[in-house]
Write an enzyme that holds these catalytic residues in place. Structure first.
Site, short mmCIF file in Angstrom:
data_model
loop_
_atom_site.label_atom_id
_atom_site.label_comp_id
_atom_site.label_asym_id
_atom_site.label_seq_id
_atom_site.Cartn_x
_atom_site.Cartn_y
_atom_site.Cartn_z
N SER A 119 0.78 -1.24 0.00
CA SER A 119 0.00 0.00 0.00
C SER A 119 0.81 1.29 0.00
O SER A 119 0.24 2.36 -0.26
CB SER A 119 -0.94 -0.01 1.22
OG SER A 119 -0.18 -0.22 2.39
N TYR A 166 22.28 1.54 10.82
CA TYR A 166 21.46 0.67 9.97
C TYR A 166 22.16 -0.66 9.67
O TYR A 166 21.88 -1.68 10.30
CB TYR A 166 21.04 1.39 8.66
CG TYR A 166 19.83 0.72 8.05
CD1 TYR A 166 18.58 1.30 8.10
CD2 TYR A 166 19.95 -0.53 7.44
CE1 TYR A 166 17.46 0.66 7.58
CE2 TYR A 166 18.83 -1.18 6.92
CZ TYR A 166 17.60 -0.58 6.99
OH TYR A 166 16.50 -1.23 6.48
N LEU A 203 15.32 6.14 0.61
CA LEU A 203 14.30 7.07 0.12
C LEU A 203 13.39 7.47 1.26
O LEU A 203 13.26 6.73 2.24
CB LEU A 203 13.43 6.35 -0.91
CG LEU A 203 13.97 6.29 -2.32
CD1 LEU A 203 13.04 5.43 -3.16
CD2 LEU A 203 14.02 7.69 -2.92
P1 NAD Z 1 6.49 1.53 4.04
O1 NAD Z 1 6.29 1.90 5.47
O2 NAD Z 1 6.20 2.57 3.00
O3 NAD Z 1 5.59 0.24 3.67
C1 NAD Z 1 5.33 -0.80 4.54
C2 NAD Z 1 4.19 -1.67 4.02
O4 NAD Z 1 4.02 -2.78 4.92
C3 NAD Z 1 2.83 -0.99 3.93
O5 NAD Z 1 2.13 -1.45 2.79
C4 NAD Z 1 2.08 -1.49 5.19
O6 NAD Z 1 0.68 -1.51 5.10
C5 NAD Z 1 2.64 -2.90 5.26
N1 NAD Z 1 2.56 -3.51 6.59
C6 NAD Z 1 3.20 -3.15 7.73
N2 NAD Z 1 2.91 -4.01 8.73
C7 NAD Z 1 2.06 -4.95 8.20
C8 NAD Z 1 1.42 -6.09 8.71
N3 NAD Z 1 1.58 -6.48 9.96
N4 NAD Z 1 0.61 -6.79 7.87
C9 NAD Z 1 0.42 -6.42 6.58
N5 NAD Z 1 1.04 -5.35 6.03
C10 NAD Z 1 1.84 -4.63 6.84
O7 NAD Z 1 7.97 1.00 3.94
P2 NAD Z 1 9.07 0.93 2.78
O8 NAD Z 1 10.10 1.93 3.09
O9 NAD Z 1 8.47 0.86 1.44
O10 NAD Z 1 9.72 -0.47 3.16
C11 NAD Z 1 9.41 -1.67 2.50
C12 NAD Z 1 10.65 -2.56 2.52
O11 NAD Z 1 11.69 -1.91 1.78
C13 NAD Z 1 11.19 -2.78 3.94
O12 NAD Z 1 11.65 -4.09 4.07
C14 NAD Z 1 12.36 -1.80 4.00
O13 NAD Z 1 13.35 -2.18 4.92
C15 NAD Z 1 12.86 -1.87 2.57
N6 NAD Z 1 13.72 -0.74 2.14
C16 NAD Z 1 13.35 0.55 2.41
C17 NAD Z 1 14.21 1.59 2.03
C18 NAD Z 1 13.86 3.04 2.31
O14 NAD Z 1 14.76 3.88 2.26
N7 NAD Z 1 12.62 3.37 2.56
C19 NAD Z 1 15.42 1.31 1.38
C20 NAD Z 1 15.73 -0.01 1.07
C21 NAD Z 1 14.87 -1.03 1.47
#
Ligand code: NAD
Length: 392
Positions: free
Chosen positions: A50, A235, A273
Site C-alpha cells: 500500500s 542501519y 528514500l
Molecule cells: P512503508 O512503510 O512505506 O511500507 C510498509 C508496508 O508494509 C505498507 O504497505 C504497510 O501496510 C505494510 N505492513 C506493515 N505491517 C504490516 C502487517 N503487519 N501486515 C500487513 N502489512 C503490513 O515501507 P518501505 O520503506 O516501502 O519499506 C518496505 C521494505 O523496503 C522494507 O523491508 C524496508 O526495509 C525496505 N527498504 C526501504 C528503504 C527506504 O529507504 N525506505 C530502502 C531499502 C529497502
C-alpha cells in the site's frame, strides 16, 4: 472535511484522499510512459502493497506488465471524523485505476504475519488466480506476533556493540543536533530479527507451496537496505541490519526447500528514500536530505517507482542482473559508489543547524515526506471539502 497535514514527530497523522490518488496516478503515468517492457510477471502477490516500495512494485507489475495483483497491507479505514491512513487511500486509488484499465486487483487488509491472513490469501489465489509467479515481500513493521507462540516482538533501532553519537535532524522541530544511541541488548537484537528478519518471508513461501499455489520457477524477493559507512552504525551494522542479514539466510532456505518448484529467491538492495518506514529511523532524514542534494546534482536521483522499474527490468526479468557475492540484487549502486559517498560525507562533516537548509535538499525531503500522505501535490485543491469515506 477540509484536510490539512497534521505532522507529529516523524509521522503525519492524517492523509488526503485526493492527494494520495494523485500521487498513485503520477507513478502509474511514469510506468505507462515507459512503453513495452517485455516479458514479466503474470500473477503477483505483493505483501506490503500500500505504500513505499511495495506500492511501486504493485504499480510496476500491473501497469508495466499487465499482471494481476493480489495485495496485502495493514491500513486503517476512515471514519466520518478521521481520515484513513495514506496506504488505505493509495489502495483505493490503485483499485480504481486498475478497474478502469481492466486489470485484476484484490487487496486483503490485515496482519500479514498471521496464519489467518495467509489462509485468506491462499483461498483468494485458488478462487481467482490458480497460482502466483512473483511474490514481493515489502513489509516494514515495528512489531510482529509469532503465530506459533502468540508472543509479540518489537523491533528497535539501535547500534550493536557500543553506543553511537552522531548528528541527526529532527524533522518536527527543524533542528540538527547530536544524538547518542545506546547499544541494543541481546534480547533487543533477537526481537528485531524476529520482526524484520526472514522468518515470516519463509513462512509465506512455505504456506503458498504447501497449498499448491506457487507456479514452477516462481520468483520472490524481499527488500533490504545495505548503505555505507555513514549509515552502517545505525542501519547496516545495527539491530535492523542484523534482521536484514537474516533475509539472506531465508533466501537460501527458500531456494533449498522449494527446489522441486525451482523457486528463485533473492534479497534486493534498494536505495534510501523517504517513506513512512525510513522517516522513523534516527539519522536517516538527515542522510536522505544530503543524498537527495548530491544525487539530484549528479542527475542520478530516483524515487521508489524508478528503483522498482529498474529492479524488474534489469534483475527480476532482465538478462544481466547486478548480483553481489551474497546473491543479492543490487539497485543501490548510484547511492553507494565511492565518489557519491565522498560528496555526501563532505557535506555530512560540514552540516550544522545554521547551514542545514543550504547544504541539504531539505525542501526536497519535506516535499516527498508530505507527499507520502497526499499533501503538496500540484493540481489538488487543499481548501476543498472532501469526503474521507473512500473505499475499494
Ligand atoms: P512503508 O512503510 O512505506 O511500507 C510498509 C508496508 O508494509 C505498507 O504497505 C504497510 O501496510 C505494510 N505492513 C506493515 N505491517 C504490516 C502487517 N503487519 N501486515 C500487513 N502489512 C503490513 O515501507 P518501505 O520503506 O516501502 O519499506 C518496505 C521494505 O523496503 C522494507 O523491508 C524496508 O526495509 C525496505 N527498504 C526501504 C528503504 C527506504 O529507504 N525506505 C530502502 C531499502 C529497502
Amino acid at each position: 472535511m477540509v484536510i490539512k497535514p497534521k505532522v507529529r514527530g516523524f509521522i503525519c497523522t492524517n492523509s488526503h484522499p485526493v492527494g494520495c490518488a494523485a500521487s498513485v496516478a503520477e507513478q502509474i503515468d511514469y510506468i505507462r510512459s515507459q512503453g513495452e517492457l517485455g516479458e514479466g510477471p503474470k500473477n503477483v502477490l505483493v505483501i506490503g502493497c500500500s505504500t513505499g516500495y511495495g506500492l511501486a512494485s504493485r504499480i510496476t507489475s500491473a501497469f508495466g506488465y499487465g499482471a494481476k495483483t493480489l495485495g496485502v497491507c495493514f491500513e486503517k479505514a476512515p471514519t466520518e471524523r478521521k481520515t484513513a491512513t495514506a496506504g488505505w487511500y493509495n489502495t483505493a486509488a490503485f483499485h480504481q485505476q486498475a478497474e478502469k484499465n481492466d486489470l485484476y486487483a484484490k487487496t486483503i487488509n490485515g496482519d500479514a504475519f498471521s496464519d489467518e491472513i495467509k489462509e485468506e490469501v491462499i483461498a483468494q489465489i485458488k478462487q481467482d488466480l490458480g497460482e502466483i509467479d512473483l511474490v514481493i515481500y515489502s513489509l516494514a513493521s515495528p512489531r510482529r506476533t509469532d503465530p506459533v507462540t502468540g508472543e509479540t516482538y518489537r523491533s528497535t533501532l539501535k547500534p550493536v556493540g557500543q553506543a553511537y553519537t552522531t548528528k541527526t535532524y529532527d524533522t518536527d522541530k527543524d533542528k540538527v543536533h547530536d544524538v547518542t544511541l545506546e547499544p541494543a541488548t541481546d534480547k533487543e537484537i533477537a526481537d528485531t530479527i524476529k520482526v524484520m528478519g526472514g522468518e515470516d518471508w519463509e513462512r509465506w513461501l512455505d504456506a503458498l507451496a504447501e497449498a499448491g499455489v506457487l507456479a514452477e520457477e516462481c520468483k520472490t524477493t524481499a527488500y533490504t537496505y545495505i548503505g555505507k559507512e555513514l549509515t552502517w552504525p545505525i542501519y547496516g551494522q545495527a539491530t535492523i541490519g542484523k534482521a536484514k542479514e537474516d533475509l539472506d539466510r531465508a533466501a537460501a532456505a527458500i531456494i533449498h526447500k522449494h527446489s522441486d518448484l525451482r523457486v528463485d529467491a533473492h534479497v534486493s538492495s534498494l536505495k534510501a528514500l523517504v517513506t513512512q518506514a525510513s522517516s522513523a529511523i534516527p539519522v536517516m532524514p538527515l542522510y536522505i536530505s544530503l543524498i537527495y542534494k548530491v544525487m539530484k546534482e549528479e542527475g542520478t536521483h530516483e524515487g521508489c517507482i524508478e528503483q522498482i522499474l529498474g529492479l524488474y527490468h534489469t534483475c527480476l526479468y532482465g538478462d544481466e542482473p547486478t548480483l553481489d557475492d551474497m546473491n543479492r540484487y543490487r539497485m543501490d549502486g548510484k547511492e553507494t559508489n565511492e565518489a557519491t559517498q565522498a560528496k555526501i560525507k563532505a557535506l555530512w562533516d560540514q552540516v550544522t543547524q545554521e547551514n542545514f537548509h543550504e547544504l541539504s535538499d531539505y525542501a526536497g525531503y519535506n516535499y516527498e515526506f508530505l507527499k507520502l500522505f497526499g499533501f503538496g501535490l500540484e493540481g489538488v485543491d487543499y481548501d476543498a471539502d472532501v469526503d474521507p469515506m473512500v473505499s475499494w
